[in-house]
Design a protein around this motif. Structure first.
Motif, short mmCIF file in Angstrom:
data_model
loop_
_atom_site.label_atom_id
_atom_site.label_comp_id
_atom_site.label_asym_id
_atom_site.label_seq_id
_atom_site.Cartn_x
_atom_site.Cartn_y
_atom_site.Cartn_z
N TRP A 106 0.85 -1.19 0.00
CA TRP A 106 0.00 0.00 0.00
C TRP A 106 0.89 1.24 0.00
O TRP A 106 1.90 1.30 0.70
CB TRP A 106 -0.91 0.01 1.23
N THR A 107 0.47 2.23 -0.77
CA THR A 107 1.29 3.42 -0.96
C THR A 107 0.57 4.65 -0.43
O THR A 107 -0.62 4.84 -0.69
CB THR A 107 1.61 3.62 -2.46
N TYR A 108 1.29 5.50 0.30
CA TYR A 108 0.72 6.69 0.91
C TYR A 108 1.51 7.93 0.52
O TYR A 108 2.72 7.87 0.29
CB TYR A 108 0.74 6.57 2.45
N ARG A 109 0.83 9.05 0.47
CA ARG A 109 1.50 10.34 0.34
C ARG A 109 2.14 10.70 1.68
O ARG A 109 1.80 10.13 2.72
CB ARG A 109 0.50 11.43 -0.06
N LEU A 110 3.04 11.68 1.66
CA LEU A 110 3.68 12.11 2.88
C LEU A 110 2.69 12.73 3.87
O LEU A 110 2.96 12.78 5.07
CB LEU A 110 4.81 13.10 2.58
N ASP A 111 1.55 13.22 3.38
CA ASP A 111 0.55 13.77 4.29
C ASP A 111 -0.41 12.70 4.81
O ASP A 111 -1.36 13.01 5.52
CB ASP A 111 -0.24 14.89 3.61
N GLY A 112 -0.15 11.43 4.46
CA GLY A 112 -0.95 10.33 4.98
C GLY A 112 -2.05 9.84 4.07
O GLY A 112 -2.69 8.82 4.36
N LEU A 115 -2.69 6.42 -1.54
CA LEU A 115 -2.65 6.56 -2.99
C LEU A 115 -3.05 5.27 -3.69
O LEU A 115 -3.76 5.29 -4.69
CB LEU A 115 -1.25 6.96 -3.45
N LYS A 116 -2.58 4.14 -3.17
CA LYS A 116 -2.82 2.88 -3.86
C LYS A 116 -2.93 1.74 -2.85
O LYS A 116 -2.12 1.63 -1.93
CB LYS A 116 -1.68 2.57 -4.84
N ALA A 117 -3.95 0.90 -3.03
CA ALA A 117 -4.11 -0.31 -2.23
C ALA A 117 -4.09 -1.49 -3.17
O ALA A 117 -4.89 -1.56 -4.11
CB ALA A 117 -5.41 -0.27 -1.44
N THR A 118 -3.17 -2.40 -2.99
CA THR A 118 -2.98 -3.50 -3.93
C THR A 118 -3.91 -4.68 -3.64
O THR A 118 -4.28 -4.94 -2.51
CB THR A 118 -1.53 -4.01 -3.88
N ARG A 119 -4.30 -5.37 -4.70
CA ARG A 119 -5.02 -6.64 -4.66
C ARG A 119 -6.29 -6.59 -3.81
O ARG A 119 -6.55 -7.45 -2.98
CB ARG A 119 -4.09 -7.76 -4.17
N ILE A 120 -7.08 -5.58 -4.06
CA ILE A 120 -8.34 -5.48 -3.32
C ILE A 120 -9.55 -5.61 -4.26
O ILE A 120 -10.65 -5.21 -3.91
CB ILE A 120 -8.43 -4.15 -2.54
N SER A 121 -9.32 -6.16 -5.41
CA SER A 121 -10.44 -6.35 -6.32
C SER A 121 -11.47 -7.28 -5.69
O SER A 121 -11.12 -8.28 -5.04
CB SER A 121 -9.95 -6.96 -7.65
N GLY A 122 -12.73 -6.92 -5.82
CA GLY A 122 -13.81 -7.69 -5.23
C GLY A 122 -14.22 -7.22 -3.85
O GLY A 122 -15.24 -7.66 -3.33
N ILE A 123 -13.43 -6.32 -3.26
CA ILE A 123 -13.78 -5.82 -1.94
C ILE A 123 -14.99 -4.89 -2.06
O ILE A 123 -15.13 -4.16 -3.05
CB ILE A 123 -12.58 -5.09 -1.29
N LYS A 124 -15.88 -4.91 -1.10
CA LYS A 124 -17.08 -4.09 -1.13
C LYS A 124 -17.00 -2.95 -0.12
O LYS A 124 -16.38 -3.09 0.93
CB LYS A 124 -18.32 -4.94 -0.85
N ASN A 125 -17.63 -1.87 -0.46
CA ASN A 125 -17.75 -0.71 0.44
C ASN A 125 -16.39 -0.20 0.92
O ASN A 125 -16.22 0.17 2.09
CB ASN A 125 -18.63 -1.06 1.65
N PHE A 126 -15.43 -0.20 0.02
CA PHE A 126 -14.09 0.28 0.36
C PHE A 126 -13.99 1.76 0.00
O PHE A 126 -14.19 2.15 -1.15
CB PHE A 126 -13.02 -0.51 -0.40
#
Length: 367
Positions: A106-112, A115-126
């Motif tokens: 998972w990738t974040y900006r310096l302000d928190g 930016l990107k969450a990997t392998r969450i296809s199929g997740i609901k209400n994210f």
């Protein structure tokens, strides 16, 4: 960076016992960002990520069994009449190992911001905004860098530094600051010991008011005036102090004129003696094993005196080896079916009883 378990109890916990400049350079600002675990799982918590040093609950998962075990110790009984906690506090074998949360790219900006969450296809209400990093405050007290996990602190008008001493050390803040617990010392080294005992056994050994010193530490005992030993207890801190004996004939003086040993509940020790200060962090590894992390600090004027440094560390090492043998022997005794509870020596074991009462209060609150 080293995070202390103190985050679980007072508002602040120590991030590091290394140099302030180095740690602040690492965090680079007056706040740190940590994952917002509250939205990931109802069973997760911020402190499970920030610290692995938990006040591990040594009781059965069943509420009634846990309550019965905790209630076996009564903190309201006067010290001179009290029984120690039952051995079941110290050697449970059904305890589950601590779980850690590992981030998978998972990738974040310096302000928190996430930016990107990997392998969450199929997740609901994210909702990406729910999974950003949350800010936590950073402050210093003496040579320690501390963090606050209390979100209310972020909105208070006073600076974090104004309340660090009160939240972390209570009424002992001034006492410790006037006993040379300061940032002028230089870090010398770190040593780590893995000990085959419950973490509370090591704490008990530290908190017995010097009871074991003349019997287990002959060299150390000869350097102290044990008849001057005194113990003071405060909110979440206990202090043991003792005057030192006269300097040895060769002029070697590791302890100076007095020694002060401060225990900051639940598992952190600050020891100040002569030109030295060392800190001890007790890390539970399982119900019958812990790691103790020692950091040594020295007056800047003696840092280059290699002979003095090496001899001082040799003496300290000798004491630690003696304590390890004691603690591991106590652990074996605690596991005997013939033992349940013992008694306190009221004139010396006040700090140990204080520790057990604080632990009892936390266990009651968590059941």
């Amino acid at each position: 960076m080293l995070v202390l378990s103190l985050a679980q109890f007072p508002c602040f916990s120590s991030l590091s016992s290394m140099g302030i400049g180095e740690t602040l350079a690492t965090v680079s600002s007056s706040r740190i960002l940590v994952p917002n675990l509250r939205t990931h799982s109802p069973t997760s918590s911020i402190r499970s990520l920030v610290t692995r040093i938990s006040c591990t609950h040594p009781f059965s998962p069943k509420i009634d069994a846990g309550r019965k075990m905790v209630d076996a110790f009564d903190p309201t009984i006067p010290l001179d009449e009290a029984l120690t906690p039952p051995s079941s506090w110290l050697h449970r074998t059904d305890q589950q190992p601590t779980r850690f949360l590992h981030w998978k790219g998972w990738t974040y900006r310096l302000d928190g911001e996430l930016l990107k969450a990997t392998r969450i296809s199929g997740i609901k209400n994210f909702r990406k905004n729910d999974f950003g990093l949350i800010p936590i405050k950073v402050a210093t007290w003496g040579p320690f860098v501390l963090i606050s996990l209390d979100q209310n602190i972020l909105s208070q008008q006073n600076t974090v530094e104004d309340i660090v001493g009160k939240e972390w050390l209570g009424s002992t803040s001034n006492l410790l600051s006037t006993n040379r617990i300061d940032s002028s010392l230089k870090h010398i080294c770190r040593r780590e010991y893995t000990i085959e005992c419950n973490w509370k056994v090591f704490c008990d050994n530290y908190l017995d008011g010097g009871y074991h010193v003349p019997h287990a530490h002959g060299g150390l005992a000869s350097s102290l005036q044990l008849n001057s030993y005194e113990t003071l207890t405060f909110e979440k801190v206990s202090i043991q102090r003792c005057e030192s004996a006269s300097v040895e004939q060769d002029g070697f003086d590791r302890l100076g004129s007095k020694a002060l040993y401060a225990f900051v509940y639940p598992n952190f020790m600050i020891n100040r003696y002569g030109p030295w200060m060392d800190t001890n962090l007790v890390v539970p590894l399982c119900s019958t094993k812990c790691q103790v992390i020692f950091d040594y600090f020295l007056d800047a004027s003696l840092v280059d005196d290699n002979v003095f440094v090496e001899k001082s560390l040799e003496e300290s090492e000798r004491v630690q080896i003696e304590d390890i043998a004691l603690c591991e022997g106590v652990q074996r005794g605690l596991e005997s079916p013939a033992y349940c509870s013992g008694r306190y020596a009221p004139s010396v074991e006040k700090a140990m009883h204080h520790f057990h009462c604080l632990l009892h209060a936390n266990l009651c609150n968590d059941i």
